[in-house]
Write a protein that holds these residues in place. Sequence first.
Motif, PDB file in Angstrom:
ATOM      1  N   ILE A 198       0.810  -1.221   0.000  1.00 56.77           N
ATOM      2  CA  ILE A 198       0.000   0.000   0.000  1.00 56.77           C
ATOM      3  C   ILE A 198       0.846   1.274   0.000  1.00 56.77           C
ATOM      4  N   GLY A 199       2.165   1.107   0.025  1.00 60.86           N
ATOM      5  CA  GLY A 199       3.048   2.249  -0.139  1.00 60.86           C
ATOM      6  C   GLY A 199       3.455   2.972   1.126  1.00 60.86           C
ATOM      7  N   LEU A 200       3.332   2.320   2.292  1.00 60.93           N
ATOM      8  CA  LEU A 200       3.811   2.949   3.513  1.00 60.93           C
ATOM      9  C   LEU A 200       5.333   3.063   3.485  1.00 60.93           C
ATOM     10  N   PRO A 201       5.903   4.083   4.135  1.00 59.75           N
ATOM     11  CA  PRO A 201       7.365   4.144   4.236  1.00 59.75           C
ATOM     12  C   PRO A 201       7.912   2.868   4.879  1.00 59.75           C
ATOM     13  N   VAL A 202       9.090   2.462   4.432  1.00 53.77           N
ATOM     14  CA  VAL A 202       9.642   1.191   4.899  1.00 53.77           C
ATOM     15  C   VAL A 202       9.838   1.207   6.413  1.00 53.77           C
ATOM     16  N   ALA A 203      10.330   2.323   6.963  1.00 56.59           N
ATOM     17  CA  ALA A 203      10.561   2.396   8.406  1.00 56.59           C
ATOM     18  C   ALA A 203       9.251   2.187   9.182  1.00 56.59           C
ATOM     19  N   ILE A 204       8.166   2.841   8.725  1.00 56.37           N
ATOM     20  CA  ILE A 204       6.869   2.682   9.379  1.00 56.37           C
ATOM     21  C   ILE A 204       6.377   1.237   9.252  1.00 56.37           C
ATOM     22  N   THR A 205       6.574   0.646   8.084  1.00 57.00           N
ATOM     23  CA  THR A 205       6.145  -0.736   7.865  1.00 57.00           C
ATOM     24  C   THR A 205       6.873  -1.692   8.796  1.00 57.00           C
ATOM     25  N   LEU A 206       8.176  -1.479   8.951  1.00 58.85           N
ATOM     26  CA  LEU A 206       8.957  -2.339   9.853  1.00 58.85           C
ATOM     27  C   LEU A 206       8.472  -2.200  11.296  1.00 58.85           C
ATOM     28  N   GLY A 207       8.241  -0.946  11.736  1.00 56.80           N
ATOM     29  CA  GLY A 207       7.786  -0.728  13.108  1.00 56.80           C
ATOM     30  C   GLY A 207       6.391  -1.268  13.349  1.00 56.80           C
ATOM     31  N   CYS A 228       2.764  -5.368  15.779  1.00 61.12           N
ATOM     32  CA  CYS A 228       1.696  -6.368  15.671  1.00 61.12           C
ATOM     33  C   CYS A 228       2.174  -7.731  16.175  1.00 61.12           C
ATOM     34  N   TYR A 229       3.401  -8.078  15.851  1.00 61.57           N
ATOM     35  CA  TYR A 229       3.971  -9.344  16.318  1.00 61.57           C
ATOM     36  C   TYR A 229       4.030  -9.382  17.846  1.00 61.57           C
ATOM     37  N   LEU A 230       4.559  -8.305  18.444  1.00 60.83           N
ATOM     38  CA  LEU A 230       4.699  -8.267  19.899  1.00 60.83           C
ATOM     39  C   LEU A 230       3.339  -8.306  20.586  1.00 60.83           C
ATOM     40  N   LEU A 231       2.356  -7.602  20.046  1.00 65.25           N
ATOM     41  CA  LEU A 231       1.013  -7.619  20.631  1.00 65.25           C
ATOM     42  C   LEU A 231       0.412  -9.013  20.568  1.00 65.25           C
ATOM     43  N   PHE A 232       0.561  -9.698  19.442  1.00 67.74           N
ATOM     44  CA  PHE A 232       0.022 -11.047  19.302  1.00 67.74           C
ATOM     45  C   PHE A 232       0.705 -12.016  20.266  1.00 67.74           C
ATOM     46  N   ALA A 265      20.021  12.229   8.089  1.00 68.54           N
ATOM     47  CA  ALA A 265      20.675  11.240   8.955  1.00 68.54           C
ATOM     48  C   ALA A 265      19.683  10.633   9.943  1.00 68.54           C
ATOM     49  N   ALA A 266      18.771  11.467  10.476  1.00 64.49           N
ATOM     50  CA  ALA A 266      17.774  10.963  11.428  1.00 64.49           C
ATOM     51  C   ALA A 266      16.852   9.957  10.767  1.00 64.49           C
ATOM     52  N   ALA A 267      16.473  10.230   9.515  1.00 67.57           N
ATOM     53  CA  ALA A 267      15.601   9.298   8.793  1.00 67.57           C
ATOM     54  C   ALA A 267      16.297   7.948   8.597  1.00 67.57           C
ATOM     55  N   ILE A 268      17.587   7.996   8.250  1.00 69.34           N
ATOM     56  CA  ILE A 268      18.341   6.752   8.062  1.00 69.34           C
ATOM     57  C   ILE A 268      18.462   5.996   9.375  1.00 69.34           C
ATOM     58  N   LEU A 269      18.764   6.712  10.459  1.00 69.65           N
ATOM     59  CA  LEU A 269      18.939   6.050  11.752  1.00 69.65           C
ATOM     60  C   LEU A 269      17.614   5.516  12.290  1.00 69.65           C
ATOM     61  N   ALA A 270      16.510   6.210  12.005  1.00 75.60           N
ATOM     62  CA  ALA A 270      15.202   5.672  12.399  1.00 75.60           C
ATOM     63  C   ALA A 270      14.927   4.368  11.665  1.00 75.60           C
ATOM     64  N   LEU A 271      15.283   4.335  10.394  1.00 79.70           N
ATOM     65  CA  LEU A 271      15.139   3.108   9.622  1.00 79.70           C
ATOM     66  C   LEU A 271      16.007   2.002  10.206  1.00 79.70           C
ATOM     67  N   VAL A 272      17.232   2.355  10.592  1.00 78.85           N
ATOM     68  CA  VAL A 272      18.123   1.376  11.228  1.00 78.85           C
ATOM     69  C   VAL A 272      17.502   0.843  12.512  1.00 78.85           C
ATOM     70  N   GLY A 273      16.932   1.757  13.319  1.00 82.88           N
ATOM     71  CA  GLY A 273      16.344   1.333  14.587  1.00 82.88           C
ATOM     72  C   GLY A 273      15.168   0.398  14.410  1.00 82.88           C
ATOM     73  N   PHE A 274      14.217   0.755  13.557  1.00 78.33           N
ATOM     74  CA  PHE A 274      13.056  -0.109  13.325  1.00 78.33           C
ATOM     75  C   PHE A 274      13.470  -1.447  12.698  1.00 78.33           C
ATOM     76  N   ALA A 275      14.429  -1.375  11.781  1.00 77.86           N
ATOM     77  CA  ALA A 275      14.882  -2.617  11.150  1.00 77.86           C
ATOM     78  C   ALA A 275      15.583  -3.521  12.154  1.00 77.86           C
ATOM     79  N   ASN A 276      16.215  -2.927  13.174  1.00 79.72           N
ATOM     80  CA  ASN A 276      16.863  -3.750  14.199  1.00 79.72           C
ATOM     81  C   ASN A 276      15.826  -4.505  15.019  1.00 79.72           C
ATOM     82  N   VAL A 277      14.688  -3.861  15.294  1.00 76.47           N
ATOM     83  CA  VAL A 277      13.600  -4.551  15.995  1.00 76.47           C
ATOM     84  C   VAL A 277      13.099  -5.723  15.157  1.00 76.47           C
ATOM     85  N   PHE A 278      12.861  -5.451  13.883  1.00 71.06           N
ATOM     86  CA  PHE A 278      12.382  -6.486  12.958  1.00 71.06           C
ATOM     87  C   PHE A 278      13.398  -7.622  12.867  1.00 71.06           C
ATOM     88  N   GLY A 279      14.674  -7.255  12.761  1.00 72.52           N
ATOM     89  CA  GLY A 279      15.719  -8.276  12.675  1.00 72.52           C
ATOM     90  C   GLY A 279      15.826  -9.106  13.937  1.00 72.52           C
TER      91      GLY A 279
END
Length: 424
Positions: free
Chosen positions: A16-25, A30-34, A274-288
């Motif tokens: 649906i075109g959400l930003p990747v960082a938002i999608t990862l978070g 949803c996983y943690l809630l379930f 830089a903040a956008a990249i690091l936010a992506l890094v942070g959310f991706a680390n949770v996903f990873g």
Amino acid sequence: MSLAILLGVFAGGLIIGLPVAITLGLSSMCYLLFQGMPLVIIPQKMFAGMDVFVLLCIPGFILAGNLMNGGGITPRIVRFANAMVGWMRGGLGLTNVAGSMLFGGISGTAVADAASIGGMMIPGMKRAGYPAPFSAAVTAASSTVGPIIPPSMPMIIVGALSGISVGKMFIAGALPGMMMGLAMMVTTYIIAVRNDFPHQPWQGFGELGKSFLGAFWALAMTALIIGGLLSGIATPTETAVIASLYAFVVGAFVYRDLPFRAVPGIMIDSAITAAAILALVGFANVFGWILVAERIPTMISDGVLAITHNKYVVILLINLVLLIVGMFMETIAALIILFVPLLTLAQNVGIDPIHFAVFAVLNLMIGLTTPPVGICLFICANIAKSPLGPVIKALVPYLITNIIILFLVSYVPFFSTWLPSLME
């Protein structure tokens, strides 16, 4: 079931075109809630992913690139590249590629390259009689050299994820990056000859010398970065700070094209990027972290090794996976999610980590020019005011060229391991 929810929400967000960082978070939440796990895990794992010293390189190199670009670097690099190769058939196309190779050693990002070089070269090529789709295609394709030639944002991410020396990663990308650029120049020349594209008269050694002197201080920044890393005088993070100071001095006092009033805005823009990249890094680390908890890396490795232990077949499979992933996922997110599992697989069949990292990054760079998520493709098509269809068609020869270089680098480790070996 929880893993299906994680992957389903992630895939749905991308569709649906959400930003990747938002999608990862969102998928991680949803996983943690379930699972009934506390959501405080998200900020904890985000901070753990971002609290890596080497990631300080990212704002430093982004600021350095923006300062140099704001200081009049792009026209000087284009002028020098044009003096070198503009007299050949299809000279502006060759200038485009050469300019991207030179600019890549400063910006480290393909998007900055596509926007800066494309903003100058695409309108100029159209005025000179080049087709708009070709102008956009050559710009998009050549922009992918930027993250291979040092400095490189993806290489910094790889170093942070794996513990591989970022300095060695930078140096490892230099030779493959030059190979990629030179191969695209050959492709451009062949296309230009077949289509009888225009060329300019030779401007003489006087113009070549003047343009070199004009671009010297900009080009010296690349030498400063590589020299500092090879000599061991500075760490990558320290090199990024030095590069930023150097860029400010050159732009403000040497070229005198960087007004002091523009510096705060450049710093703010660099901080946002830089903040956008690091936010992506942070959310991706949770996903990873969730993927590791679900033993996905082990399952991938075991699944492939159950089919074959042949190193060359494994390299082929990794390349195919990354080529497909690169079509649908942003580069940094793909690296954070897939690099460690695929590195584990690569090491199990005897592939050198630096060798693997280089061809993995090169692979994902190709994805920047392929639909449906090829951001450089969209940027250049927009600048050229051309429909995507003709641009994609014009890109095909470059995609073939880059894939040939990809497999050459993948199957000949020398190209990515020779220069780093000199640092030992």
